[in-house]
Every structure is written in C-alpha cells, then in structure tokens.
Design a protein around this motif. Structure first.
Motif, short mmCIF file in Angstrom:
data_model
loop_
_atom_site.label_atom_id
_atom_site.label_comp_id
_atom_site.label_asym_id
_atom_site.label_seq_id
_atom_site.Cartn_x
_atom_site.Cartn_y
_atom_site.Cartn_z
N ALA A 1 0.82 -1.22 0.00
CA ALA A 1 0.00 0.00 0.00
C ALA A 1 0.84 1.26 0.00
N ALA A 2 1.92 1.28 0.77
CA ALA A 2 2.71 2.50 0.93
C ALA A 2 3.25 3.01 -0.41
N GLY A 3 3.51 2.10 -1.33
CA GLY A 3 4.04 2.51 -2.63
C GLY A 3 3.02 3.17 -3.52
N HIS A 4 1.74 3.03 -3.18
CA HIS A 4 0.66 3.58 -4.01
C HIS A 4 -0.09 4.71 -3.33
N GLU A 5 0.20 4.96 -2.08
CA GLU A 5 -0.48 6.04 -1.35
C GLU A 5 0.16 7.38 -1.69
N THR A 6 -0.61 8.43 -1.56
CA THR A 6 -0.14 9.77 -1.94
C THR A 6 0.29 10.61 -0.75
N THR A 7 0.25 10.05 0.44
CA THR A 7 0.56 10.81 1.66
C THR A 7 1.92 11.49 1.56
N HIS A 8 2.92 10.77 1.05
CA HIS A 8 4.28 11.29 1.00
C HIS A 8 4.71 11.66 -0.42
N GLY A 9 3.75 11.79 -1.32
CA GLY A 9 4.03 12.26 -2.66
C GLY A 9 5.03 11.38 -3.39
N ALA A 10 6.03 12.02 -4.02
CA ALA A 10 7.03 11.29 -4.79
C ALA A 10 7.92 10.43 -3.92
N ALA A 11 7.88 10.63 -2.60
CA ALA A 11 8.68 9.81 -1.69
C ALA A 11 7.99 8.50 -1.32
N ALA A 12 6.82 8.24 -1.89
CA ALA A 12 6.07 7.03 -1.54
C ALA A 12 6.90 5.77 -1.77
N ARG A 13 7.63 5.73 -2.87
CA ARG A 13 8.40 4.52 -3.17
C ARG A 13 9.61 4.38 -2.26
N VAL A 14 10.22 5.48 -1.88
CA VAL A 14 11.32 5.40 -0.91
C VAL A 14 10.80 4.85 0.41
N HIS A 15 9.65 5.35 0.85
CA HIS A 15 9.01 4.84 2.07
C HIS A 15 8.77 3.34 1.95
N GLN A 16 8.12 2.93 0.87
CA GLN A 16 7.77 1.53 0.71
C GLN A 16 9.00 0.62 0.67
N PHE A 17 9.99 1.01 -0.11
CA PHE A 17 11.12 0.11 -0.30
C PHE A 17 12.08 0.13 0.88
N ALA A 18 12.07 1.17 1.67
CA ALA A 18 12.80 1.10 2.95
C ALA A 18 12.18 0.05 3.85
N LEU A 19 10.85 -0.02 3.86
CA LEU A 19 10.15 -1.06 4.61
C LEU A 19 10.49 -2.45 4.07
N ALA A 20 10.43 -2.59 2.74
CA ALA A 20 10.68 -3.89 2.12
C ALA A 20 12.12 -4.35 2.38
N TYR A 21 13.05 -3.43 2.35
CA TYR A 21 14.46 -3.72 2.61
C TYR A 21 14.65 -4.31 4.01
N LEU A 22 13.94 -3.79 4.98
CA LEU A 22 14.04 -4.30 6.35
C LEU A 22 13.27 -5.61 6.52
N TYR A 23 12.20 -5.77 5.78
CA TYR A 23 11.29 -6.90 5.93
C TYR A 23 11.79 -8.16 5.23
N HIS A 24 12.50 -7.98 4.13
CA HIS A 24 12.74 -9.09 3.20
C HIS A 24 13.33 -10.33 3.85
N CYS A 25 14.51 -10.21 4.45
CA CYS A 25 15.19 -11.42 4.95
C CYS A 25 14.40 -12.10 6.06
N ALA A 26 13.75 -11.31 6.89
CA ALA A 26 12.98 -11.88 7.99
C ALA A 26 11.70 -12.56 7.52
N SER A 27 11.24 -12.22 6.33
CA SER A 27 9.95 -12.72 5.85
C SER A 27 10.04 -14.07 5.18
N GLU A 28 11.26 -14.60 5.01
CA GLU A 28 11.46 -15.88 4.30
C GLU A 28 10.84 -15.82 2.89
N PHE A 29 11.10 -14.72 2.20
CA PHE A 29 10.68 -14.50 0.82
C PHE A 29 9.17 -14.32 0.67
N HIS A 30 8.49 -13.94 1.75
CA HIS A 30 7.13 -13.45 1.54
C HIS A 30 7.16 -12.16 0.74
#
Length: 537
Positions: free
Chosen positions: A97-126
């Motif tokens: 959702a964070a990558g498609h929300e407009t709350t942070h404008g053009a920074a939406a993808r930075v927000h989303q992928f910072a989350l994904a970067y932290l989540y990835h290894c712990a998620s076992e490839f979810h």
C-alpha cells in the motif's frame, strides 16, 4: 571440551543500519522521516527477532496434501510458521500500500522500499508475492479497466490483514520463461465467461488469492502478440479450487518457504485485464516495479550477510585475536561493505526515480534514466548478492557450510535474484534496447555529471573521476561495436556491469560527500573510496 563458539546475533536492523539511516536523512524531509520511522523501527526489530528464532526451524517448507481422508481432491497447502507470521505484518505496515499512497508524494516509493528492505530477509521471501502484488496493482491501474481496478485494488492495497490479498504470477510454461511467445495456455469464451485451459510449469505463491496469467484466446495468431493478459481468482469464496489442479510443489535450491507449484488449468474462470491481444505489452508496466523489488531484496540480502559476518568477526578469535583485528579479514569485510553500499545507492536511486514517475513529477531525462537504470540495478545486484552471500559463508569457516546455522540459506536464496524477472543476459539485452530508445549513452553520462557536480570534497572528487573514466571507457566501447550487432550483444553483459558499477560509484560518492558535510561520517567516505578502487580498469 569446554569451548563453545558464540553465534552471530543481530540487533534492531533499522537502528543498526547506518547506511539506510544516513540515506533517509538525505532524501526525506524531517517530517516525512518522523512519520514513517515507527514502522521502520518495528520492522527492524522484527528482523532481529526473526533471526533469533530462525535456527529453531531452518528451511521449513510448505506441504501439499492432494487428498483428504475420504478420497476427495483438496490440494491443501500448509504454509510455514515464518510465512504465517509475516503475512499480516506486511499488510499492517503497508508494504504494498505505501508505494501507491499519496501521503508522502514522490517519496512514496522510498518509504515503501525502505520497509521492504528491512522486511525481506525476515519474511522468508514473503517479499516475492508482495512484489507480484505491487506489479499486479500497477498493471491493473495502467490497463484502464475501471471495473477490475475497483474490484482488485482495494484488496491488493489494503492495510487490513483480513482484506489484504497477495497476487501470483502465472506466465511460465514448459516452453520457457522470458520468451513467452510459444505459450500454450488457451482461453475460451464460454457463455460469456473466459475460461483457461493448459499447464503452467512454475506458479509462484500458489496460495495467492488472485493472479495474473498469460493465455492465447482461441483463434488468436501465434507469437507473443496473440497472447492476452487475464486476471484469475484461483479459489471460490469457500476456498475450493476453480478449474485448477495442483500437480506438485517445486523443490527448489532456495526460497523453499515460498510455495511454488506446477499446475493444470481446466476451465479456470478468468477476466481480461485489457484487450484480447498484446498481453505482453500489458505486463510491461509491472516490470519496473518487480525488477526494483528484486534489486531491493538482493541489496537487503547483502546487508544481512554483511551484518552477520561483521558481528561474527568480533566474536570469533583465531591465532590470538578476533577476526575483526586480522588485517586480511578486515580488508575482506571492507571490500564487501564497499560493494554493498554502492549497490544500495544505485538501487535506491532507481526507487527515487520510480516514485517521481509514479507521481508524474519526472521529466523526460528522469524517465529515460529510470528505463536505463532499472535493468542495470537488477542485473548487477542479483549477481552481487550471490557473490557476497558466498563470501559471507566463507567468513564463518566450516560453520558457514552447516544448514542449522542459517548461514547457507543466504546463499541458496540469493541465487534466485539473477534468475527471477529476467536473467542477467535478458536484462543486459534489455539495457541495450533501452539505450536505443534513449538515443544512446548521453543520458547516463549527463546524469553522472550532475551527480559529480554536487561533490565538494577533494577525496571524493577523485572517486568521481574514476567513475567517470570507467563510464567513458564503456561508452567508447559500446560506440565501437555499434555497427556489429552480434559483437555488441556478445559484449552486453560486460558493458552493463561496467555502467552499473561506474554509476553506482558516482551515487555512492555523492552521498558520502553529503554524509561527510552533514554528519562528519568518514565511514561512508572510506567505503566510497574503496569501491572506486574496485572499478573495472
């Protein structure tokens, strides 16, 4: 024997990641960073906790039960504990959702992928179905199919774990992956309802509530242009499969927690996403998204491997002192860190460009740069993740070869990055096509010059000169091959790697200059200098 070697441990992976924190301070305003930091902190702790628990169940795999006790075909999938824990977390923190929300404008993808970067290894490839969900949402938006968008997007972009759906991706058949032109799945219009028939050889996240699939409508011409893109919900509201039979789950080198299946379709109900032809064109909008996910997750894997190796170097003593004090081992880790930091900055610059494009704030030069850098980031980080994960295994000696330490899983899982969403060769050729569309290498060289113009310190200016020389040499070689297509294609990998590394070095040096001036951060400078020394001659 009384000695017991202390295992590596991880702290909060947001608080401990100086590179991520420095980068976010530079690219986000203080207000935006303050707004998203609680989610980053929570996922950083999730990553630490997941690692602490991981050794109790290394490489659990999903299980497929074909028949129930009374002989009814059920094709029931039991997910791993890690996946069951990760899925609701992904929804609540808005990893799609964070990558498609407009709350942070053009920074939406930075927000989303910072989350994904932290989540990835712990998620076992979810993270894999999240990437496909993000790509599916992007493709559905681009299709202009308002009815389908109204039906699917509220689920794909939901932050409610009950309402949130993940998407699969059913493209690969026996005939192959990247070249889908010979796909054999057939779509038939039966009483006004499209139904799909055929076999899909590799369907990732088979547990997904929806999927996108390629199929050839009856009577359509052969080749890729005759394919159409379809939307399916594989199960009905009672959870029963709709015209889908699971033949088996794939036994893979890595990503074993991710349920990937080989299936048959026998009248599975489907909806057209767009027109009844040019389905490959309808997929195109998702490629920048899924390839960016690939690069971010590859970079996250590098960071995890490095964090564990650096922690272990403090704990392991050999020949009278900790590994961290052994000159050669220290130099080895420094090289790994330099490469990781360069990859991080190239990858997250692509993330920035994707956010600008999505917010309609990218100019033509930035759109060209997005098209050029996306395949470069994906192909280079994919290969680099494997190399760094391999070195990390070696940093642990024999323990790095034992499955129950959790270290080998990093290497096995990393091998998917050069393969998924286009192999290295496919991406290198995509880069050449993107160059033709952008009118050559000038867009890359102009962007590099602009980054270098922001560098003030003399020691980092030297890094910029090395990066510029590397890019200029690659550009000259490309120009010399311009009239020999076979020779140019044969050199595509070398050219792509050279451009990726030179541009990554420029971005790394630019950030290091900022970090030096704003935070007096000499570590970023040292990493940039070391990576510049590793550039191709």
């Amino acid at each position: 024997m009384s000695f017991v070697q202390a295992a590596p441990s991880l702290g909060n992976q947001y608080r401990d990641d100086a590179v991520l924190r420095s980068y976010l301070r530079r690219v986000l305003g203080a207000q935006t960073l303050a707004a998203i930091e609680p989610d980053l902190d929570a996922l950083g702790q999730f990553a630490a906790d997941a690692w602490a628990a991981a050794r109790a169940h290394v490489d659990e795999e999903p299980a497929l039960t074909h028949w129930d006790a009374w002989g009814e075909r059920v094709d029931r999938i039991e997910l791993t504990r890690a996946w069951s824990a990760a899925a609701p977390l992904a929804a609540r923190h808005g990893l799609v959702a964070a990558g498609h929300e407009t709350t942070h404008g053009a920074a939406a993808r930075v927000h989303q992928f910072a989350l994904a970067y932290l989540y990835h290894c712990a998620s076992e490839f979810h993270s894999c179905p999240l990437a496909m969900s993000d790509g599916a949402a992007t493709a559905i938006k681009a299709s202009g199919n308002a009815g389908l968008a109204a039906h699917a997007l509220p689920h794909l972009l939901s932050r409610d774990p009950v309402q949130h759906w993940i998407s699969g991706q059913w493209m690969t058949e026996n005939t192959g992956g990247s070249d889908v032109s010979h796909s054999e799945t057939v779509a038939r219009l039966v009483d006004g309802q499209w139904r799909l028939y055929g076999r899909k050889w590799f369907t990732s996240a088979i547990n997904a509530q929806m999927t996108l699939a390629l199929a050839r409508p009856e009577g359509a011409p052969p080749g890729a242009d005759g394919l159409a893109l379809f939307y399916l919900e594989p199960r009905d509201v009672q959870g029963r499969w709709q015209g889908v039979t699971l033949d088996r789950l794939k036994h893979k080198l890595g990503t074993r927690e991710l349920p990937t299946a080989e299936i048959h379709l026998d009248g599975a109900p489907a909806r057209l996403v767009a027109a009844a032809d040019h389905g490959v064109r309808a997929i195109a909008p998702m490629l920048n998204v899924t390839r960016t996910w690939n690069a971010v997750c590859a970079t996250a894997t590098m960071r995890r491997a490095l964090a564990l190796a650096e922690d272990y170097a403090q704990r392991r003593r050999a020949f009278g002192k900790p590994l961290a004090e052994q000159p050669l081992h220290r130099a080895t880790l420094a090289n790994l860190r330099a490469q990781f930091e360069a990859a991080f900055h190239l990858t997250f610059h692509v993330v920035e460009l994707l956010g600008l494009a999505q917010a309609d704030k990218a100019n033509e030069a930035q759109l060209d740069l997005l098209r050029l850098l996306t395949p470069l980031a994906k192909l280079w980080t994919g290969k680099l993740a494997v190399a760094i994960a391999s070195e990390a295994c070696e940093c642990f000696g024999g323990a790095g070869y034992l499955e129950d330490t959790g270290i080998p899983q990093l290497l096995r899982d990393a091998q998917v990055f050069p393969i998924w969403e286009g192999t290295t060769n496919v991406l290198a050729l995509d880069f050449l096509r993107a160059l033709r569309g952008a009118g050559g290498t000038q867009a890359l060289l102009d962007a590099q010059a602009q980054w270098h113009a922001q560098i003030e310190s003399a020691e980092l200016a030297a890094c910029a000169r090395a990066a510029a020389a590397c890019a200029a040499q690659a550009a000259a070689r490309l120009q010399s091959l311009a009239h020999d297509r076979d020779a140019l294609e044969a050199s595509a990998r070398d050219l792509a790697f050279a451009f990726a590394q030179s541009l990554a070095s420029s971005l790394q040096a630019r950030h290091a200059d900022w970090a030096l001036r704003h935070d007096n951060d000499g570590a970023r400078v040292a990493a940039a200098q070391r990576f510049a020394e590793l550039l191709p001659p």
